[in-house]
Design a protein around this motif. Structure first.
Motif, PDB file in Angstrom:
ATOM      1  N   GLN A   1       0.820  -1.214   0.000  1.00  0.00           N
ATOM      2  CA  GLN A   1       0.000   0.000   0.000  1.00  0.00           C
ATOM      3  C   GLN A   1       0.862   1.276   0.000  1.00  0.00           C
ATOM      4  O   GLN A   1       0.493   2.272  -0.617  1.00  0.00           O
ATOM      5  CB  GLN A   1      -0.903  -0.021   1.234  1.00  0.00           C
ATOM      6  CG  GLN A   1      -2.058   0.912   1.121  1.00  0.00           C
ATOM      7  CD  GLN A   1      -2.776   1.055   2.442  1.00  0.00           C
ATOM      8  OE1 GLN A   1      -2.393   1.864   3.280  1.00  0.00           O
ATOM      9  NE2 GLN A   1      -3.777   0.247   2.628  1.00  0.00           N
ATOM     10  N   ASP A   2       2.017   1.208   0.670  1.00  0.00           N
ATOM     11  CA  ASP A   2       2.872   2.406   0.709  1.00  0.00           C
ATOM     12  C   ASP A   2       3.261   2.834  -0.703  1.00  0.00           C
ATOM     13  O   ASP A   2       3.263   4.021  -1.031  1.00  0.00           O
ATOM     14  CB  ASP A   2       4.162   2.133   1.503  1.00  0.00           C
ATOM     15  CG  ASP A   2       3.865   2.037   2.982  1.00  0.00           C
ATOM     16  OD1 ASP A   2       2.704   2.316   3.359  1.00  0.00           O
ATOM     17  OD2 ASP A   2       4.777   1.663   3.737  1.00  0.00           O
ATOM     18  N   ALA A   3       3.603   1.830  -1.541  1.00  0.00           N
ATOM     19  CA  ALA A   3       4.038   2.144  -2.909  1.00  0.00           C
ATOM     20  C   ALA A   3       2.914   2.803  -3.705  1.00  0.00           C
ATOM     21  O   ALA A   3       3.138   3.772  -4.452  1.00  0.00           O
ATOM     22  CB  ALA A   3       4.504   0.878  -3.620  1.00  0.00           C
TER      23      ALA A   3
ATOM     24  N   ILE B   1       0.305   4.424  -2.512  1.00  0.00           N
ATOM     25  CA  ILE B   1      -0.028   5.744  -1.959  1.00  0.00           C
ATOM     26  C   ILE B   1       1.001   6.779  -2.438  1.00  0.00           C
ATOM     27  O   ILE B   1       0.659   7.910  -2.788  1.00  0.00           O
ATOM     28  CB  ILE B   1      -0.123   5.689  -0.416  1.00  0.00           C
ATOM     29  CG1 ILE B   1      -1.379   4.898  -0.011  1.00  0.00           C
ATOM     30  CG2 ILE B   1      -0.134   7.072   0.207  1.00  0.00           C
ATOM     31  CD1 ILE B   1      -2.717   5.544  -0.401  1.00  0.00           C
ATOM     32  N   GLU B   2       2.263   6.353  -2.500  1.00  0.00           N
ATOM     33  CA  GLU B   2       3.302   7.249  -3.025  1.00  0.00           C
ATOM     34  C   GLU B   2       3.010   7.614  -4.487  1.00  0.00           C
ATOM     35  O   GLU B   2       3.096   8.777  -4.891  1.00  0.00           O
ATOM     36  CB  GLU B   2       4.670   6.530  -2.902  1.00  0.00           C
ATOM     37  CG  GLU B   2       5.881   7.360  -3.272  1.00  0.00           C
ATOM     38  CD  GLU B   2       5.938   8.679  -2.510  1.00  0.00           C
ATOM     39  OE1 GLU B   2       5.519   8.712  -1.343  1.00  0.00           O
ATOM     40  OE2 GLU B   2       6.385   9.680  -3.127  1.00  0.00           O
ATOM     41  N   ALA B   3       2.626   6.589  -5.283  1.00  0.00           N
ATOM     42  CA  ALA B   3       2.270   6.844  -6.691  1.00  0.00           C
ATOM     43  C   ALA B   3       1.058   7.764  -6.772  1.00  0.00           C
ATOM     44  O   ALA B   3       0.981   8.642  -7.646  1.00  0.00           O
ATOM     45  CB  ALA B   3       1.985   5.524  -7.406  1.00  0.00           C
ATOM     46  N   THR B   4       0.115   7.577  -5.858  1.00  0.00           N
ATOM     47  CA  THR B   4      -1.090   8.420  -5.849  1.00  0.00           C
ATOM     48  C   THR B   4      -0.710   9.885  -5.631  1.00  0.00           C
ATOM     49  O   THR B   4      -1.192  10.778  -6.331  1.00  0.00           O
ATOM     50  CB  THR B   4      -2.055   7.959  -4.735  1.00  0.00           C
ATOM     51  OG1 THR B   4      -2.369   6.589  -4.945  1.00  0.00           O
ATOM     52  CG2 THR B   4      -3.343   8.770  -4.735  1.00  0.00           C
ATOM     53  N   ARG B   5       0.168  10.102  -4.650  1.00  0.00           N
ATOM     54  CA  ARG B   5       0.593  11.494  -4.388  1.00  0.00           C
ATOM     55  C   ARG B   5       1.203  12.109  -5.641  1.00  0.00           C
ATOM     56  O   ARG B   5       0.917  13.245  -5.994  1.00  0.00           O
ATOM     57  CB  ARG B   5       1.637  11.525  -3.260  1.00  0.00           C
ATOM     58  CG  ARG B   5       1.087  11.273  -1.888  1.00  0.00           C
ATOM     59  CD  ARG B   5       2.205  11.503  -0.838  1.00  0.00           C
ATOM     60  NE  ARG B   5       1.965  10.769   0.379  1.00  0.00           N
ATOM     61  CZ  ARG B   5       1.079  11.117   1.315  1.00  0.00           C
ATOM     62  NH1 ARG B   5       0.379  12.209   1.150  1.00  0.00           N
ATOM     63  NH2 ARG B   5       0.910  10.376   2.385  1.00  0.00           N
ATOM     64  N   GLU B   6       2.073  11.344  -6.321  1.00  0.00           N
ATOM     65  CA  GLU B   6       2.743  11.877  -7.522  1.00  0.00           C
ATOM     66  C   GLU B   6       1.741  12.181  -8.634  1.00  0.00           C
ATOM     67  O   GLU B   6       1.821  13.214  -9.295  1.00  0.00           O
ATOM     68  CB  GLU B   6       3.780  10.885  -8.038  1.00  0.00           C
ATOM     69  CG  GLU B   6       5.048  10.870  -7.213  1.00  0.00           C
ATOM     70  CD  GLU B   6       5.988   9.741  -7.643  1.00  0.00           C
ATOM     71  OE1 GLU B   6       5.878   9.264  -8.783  1.00  0.00           O
ATOM     72  OE2 GLU B   6       6.815   9.331  -6.805  1.00  0.00           O
TER      73      GLU B   6
ATOM     74  N   LEU C   1      -5.143  11.038   3.145  1.00  0.00           N
ATOM     75  CA  LEU C   1      -4.320  11.712   2.120  1.00  0.00           C
ATOM     76  C   LEU C   1      -4.524  13.223   2.085  1.00  0.00           C
ATOM     77  O   LEU C   1      -3.786  13.932   1.419  1.00  0.00           O
ATOM     78  CB  LEU C   1      -4.673  11.173   0.732  1.00  0.00           C
ATOM     79  CG  LEU C   1      -3.787  10.111   0.140  1.00  0.00           C
ATOM     80  CD1 LEU C   1      -4.319   9.706  -1.235  1.00  0.00           C
ATOM     81  CD2 LEU C   1      -2.342  10.577   0.005  1.00  0.00           C
TER      82      LEU C   1
ATOM     83  N   TYR D   1      -1.853  -2.318  -8.018  1.00  0.00           N
ATOM     84  CA  TYR D   1      -0.781  -2.636  -7.074  1.00  0.00           C
ATOM     85  C   TYR D   1      -1.072  -4.008  -6.469  1.00  0.00           C
ATOM     86  O   TYR D   1      -2.194  -4.506  -6.532  1.00  0.00           O
ATOM     87  CB  TYR D   1      -0.645  -1.555  -5.985  1.00  0.00           C
ATOM     88  CG  TYR D   1      -1.651  -1.674  -4.864  1.00  0.00           C
ATOM     89  CD1 TYR D   1      -2.982  -1.325  -5.082  1.00  0.00           C
ATOM     90  CD2 TYR D   1      -1.286  -2.166  -3.614  1.00  0.00           C
ATOM     91  CE1 TYR D   1      -3.911  -1.449  -4.073  1.00  0.00           C
ATOM     92  CE2 TYR D   1      -2.224  -2.291  -2.597  1.00  0.00           C
ATOM     93  CZ  TYR D   1      -3.534  -1.928  -2.833  1.00  0.00           C
ATOM     94  OH  TYR D   1      -4.471  -2.070  -1.839  1.00  0.00           O
TER      95      TYR D   1
END
Ligand code: FDA
Length: 337
Positions: free
Chosen positions: A62-64, A66-71, A111, A308
């Motif tokens: 999930q961390d990966a 969420i990081e992609a979501t932010r970008e 988020l 993911y």
């Protein structure tokens, strides 16, 4: 419910004999490989596969994502997240998928994306086969119950829900489940596949006020009696479906990387006077990123379908099948090690 492509143990030769000739000669073989349990074990076991898969899947956890979501949000694009997995016959696995979505939606809530009316930037995409749709006797009801739980959690954080399209044997069940979900959650969307001969009629039936339809070409191996086999026929069907959806009162979602289809959507939208916020473009994570950014910068809503998880095999093989160059890239990575 068992189908051509959802039986991982089915032999490749049996599958091959039932697959139609298509414009891309490698496509049937790669889609057959997507259903082979033996190949799945080989391909997922290769260390190089993960590196290549990373092009299409930001990560397993999930961390990966969420990081992609932010970008993606920071770049002015919207997102639809798919927890990878499909075709489970195990209720415990279906429950694990529901829990993954509930945890993801809880993370959406943290988020700090403002909840606003209109077009939410956050969406989740579900595959009903991952929620138990194929489990004998109870599958339809179990998938409906599980999808309802996800819809409630999505509503709580202001996210949209989309129900993906799988192979044609699931279409009636999927559309029936979506109809039931929409009684309580009217903005639940679904996908129609332009390669299916029935889809133009489905577009007419589902283009009413409030409906959201993602139109894609279709990614599974389908027989000629239900699906167009040549890419020119699929493209022509896609254009006819675009005309129907844009003439309707719903919210069309143009899911294609094909410049011809994007051009057709823009031409129809202009001709019918559709406002920019009355439809959106959608593309897959890692594919034509520059074009995604160009459309977003021009003022269009662009949503990035972002998968993911560690069940990436079927998704990855369908991406290889779409473009022979991807297979060459994969082969070169293997040789280059
Ligand atoms: P086409 O395959 O003709 O490709 C046009 C061009 O796009 C290519 O020339 C290449 O430049 C680029 N391109 C396309 N695929 C690529 C790839 N894999 N790698 C690199 N470049 C590529 N299908 C389905 O059956 N059920 C579903 O629910 C969905 N959901 C979905 C959501 C979204 C947002 C998208 C974009 C697509 C889907 N699909 C899908 C997949 C869809 O059916 C189809 O298989 C792919 O989008 C490829 O078709 P295109 O319309 O992109 O055209």
């Amino acid at each position: 419910m068992t189908t051509l492509l959802n039986r991982p143990t089915q032999g490749l030769s049996a599958l091959r004999s039932r697959l139609p000739a298509l414009s891309n000669p490698l496509r049937p073989l790669l889609l057959a490989a997507a259903g082979s349990g033996r190949l799945q074990r080989v391909v997922t076991g290769l260390p190089v596969s993960r590196a290549v898969v990373r092009r299409y899947v930001p990560g397993a956890g999930q961390d990966a994502v969420i990081e992609a979501t932010r970008e993606i949000l920071a770049s002015g694009r919207a997102i639809s997240i798919d927890h990878l997995g499909e075709d489970t016959s195990d209720p415990a696995q279906a429950e694990a998928t529901v829990q993954a979505y509930l945890e993801l939606l809880a993370a959406f809530g943290r988020l700090d994306v403002p909840v606003r009316p209109g077009v939410p930037p956050l969406e989740v995409s579900l595959k009903l086969s991952a929620l138990g749709q194929f489990i004998p006797e109870v599958g339809h009801d179990l998938a409906l119950t599980n999808a309802r739980r996800i819809c409630r959690a999505a509503q709580a954080v202001g996210a949209w829900v989309n129900v993906d399209a799988e192979d044609h044997t699931t279409t009636d069940s999927t559309l029936a489940i979506v109809e039931e979900l929409r009684m309580d959650h009217p903005d639940v969307a679904t996908v129609l596949q332009a390669y299916l001969r029935r889809t133009e009629a489905d577009c007419r039936a589902l283009s009413g006020a409030g409906s959201r339809i993602r139109l894609c070409k279709g990614a599974y191996a389908e027989p000629a009696d239900v699906a167009f086999q040549q890419s020119a026929e699929v493209d022509a069907s896609y254009r006819r479906c675009l005309e129907v959806l844009f003439a309707g009162d719903g919210y069309p979602m143009v899911a294609s990387h094909d410049p011809k289809m994007i051009e057709a959507a823009l031409e129809i939208a202009g001709r019918l006077g559709k406002a920019d916020d009355a439809y959106e473009f959608q593309m897959l994570y890692g594919i034509r990123d520059d074009e995604q950014r160009r459309l977003a910068a021009a003022g269009h809503t662009v949503r990035v379908y972002t998968p993911y998880g560690d069940q990436w095999y079927g998704y990855f093989m369908r991406r290889l099948a779409e473009r022979p160059a991807n297979l060459l890239f994969f082969a070169r990575s293997l040789i280059g090690r």
